[in-house]
Design an enzyme around this catalytic site. Sequence first.
Site, PDB file in Angstrom:
ATOM      1  N   GLU A  80       0.812  -1.208  -0.122  1.00  0.00           N
ATOM      2  CA  GLU A  80      -0.095  -0.057   0.142  1.00  0.00           C
ATOM      3  C   GLU A  80       0.804   1.206   0.010  1.00  0.00           C
ATOM      4  O   GLU A  80       1.984   1.238   0.532  1.00  0.00           O
ATOM      5  CB  GLU A  80      -0.834  -0.203   1.096  1.00  0.00           C
ATOM      6  CG  GLU A  80      -1.632   1.141   1.774  1.00  0.00           C
ATOM      7  CD  GLU A  80      -2.659   1.478   0.468  1.00  0.00           C
ATOM      8  OE1 GLU A  80      -2.504   1.605  -0.659  1.00  0.00           O
ATOM      9  OE2 GLU A  80      -3.882   1.495   0.904  1.00  0.00           O
ATOM     10  N   ASP A  81       0.447   2.195  -0.603  1.00  0.00           N
ATOM     11  CA  ASP A  81       1.217   3.559  -0.619  1.00  0.00           C
ATOM     12  C   ASP A  81       0.892   4.178   0.666  1.00  0.00           C
ATOM     13  O   ASP A  81       1.963   4.740   1.183  1.00  0.00           O
ATOM     14  CB  ASP A  81       0.830   4.383  -1.873  1.00  0.00           C
ATOM     15  CG  ASP A  81      -0.674   4.644  -1.867  1.00  0.00           C
ATOM     16  OD1 ASP A  81      -1.390   4.129  -0.824  1.00  0.00           O
ATOM     17  OD2 ASP A  81      -1.136   5.810  -2.729  1.00  0.00           O
TER      18      ASP A  81
ATOM     19  N   PHE B 156      -1.520  16.348   3.357  1.00  0.00           N
ATOM     20  CA  PHE B 156      -2.107  15.728   1.988  1.00  0.00           C
ATOM     21  C   PHE B 156      -0.589  15.725   1.216  1.00  0.00           C
ATOM     22  O   PHE B 156      -0.103  16.706   0.972  1.00  0.00           O
ATOM     23  CB  PHE B 156      -3.165  16.357   1.515  1.00  0.00           C
ATOM     24  CG  PHE B 156      -3.820  15.793   0.378  1.00  0.00           C
ATOM     25  CD1 PHE B 156      -4.757  14.813   0.718  1.00  0.00           C
ATOM     26  CD2 PHE B 156      -3.283  15.907  -0.829  1.00  0.00           C
ATOM     27  CE1 PHE B 156      -5.434  13.811  -0.415  1.00  0.00           C
ATOM     28  CE2 PHE B 156      -3.802  14.984  -1.919  1.00  0.00           C
ATOM     29  CZ  PHE B 156      -4.830  14.049  -1.510  1.00  0.00           C
TER      30      PHE B 156
END
Length: 175
Positions: free
Chosen positions: A98-99, A151
Amino acid sequence: MNRDPELKILITKRKIAATLKRLADEVRRDYSEKTPLLIGILKGSFVFMADLVRQLDFPLEIDFIRLSSYSGTQSSGQITLVHELPTSILNRHVLIVEDIVDTGLTTTFLCNYIRQKGPASLKLCSLIDKPSRRKIPVDIDYLGLSIPNLFIVGYGVDYNEKYRNLPEICVIGEE
Ligand code: IMP
């Protein structure tokens, strides 16, 4: 490469490379005799997966699954399976690649889905963890780096499908 002025490098190419090397060493130690099946979560993990497997010098197989939970910078909270897994999982040693583990909803959904298919073992490798965002507890067996609630984009990770091709991991917008 021309960069958007709002982007700031958070994790350099050098730091990514060192992190990959460490993760590959850990995965090799545990899986070199097991011919594991590495399952990448599309699209964000495609760069990480490509770099990771090129450091794993033992027999393995890869596949990808496509789930979706994000739109813009907000998780919709709804996980959907966009692309089924063609590979059989029964009795395989499965490593999810997974990133980012953020709320934990995506990996929890995928682990439950894979567990139903009878793997010999199931573990999780994530390049990035954002522990402060967690809604469901997730055990990450092989973790690259923990970051605060930012983010990020680049190194496969997008904002509205852009910036996946950046070689570094950058911060976009406000904290
Ligand atoms: P979770 O279900 O909230 O854990 O979200 C996991 C997925 O959300 C990751 O695989 C990413 O695709 C996406 N995601 C989480 N944080 C970010 C971010 O900072 N930038 C871009 N995508 C993100």
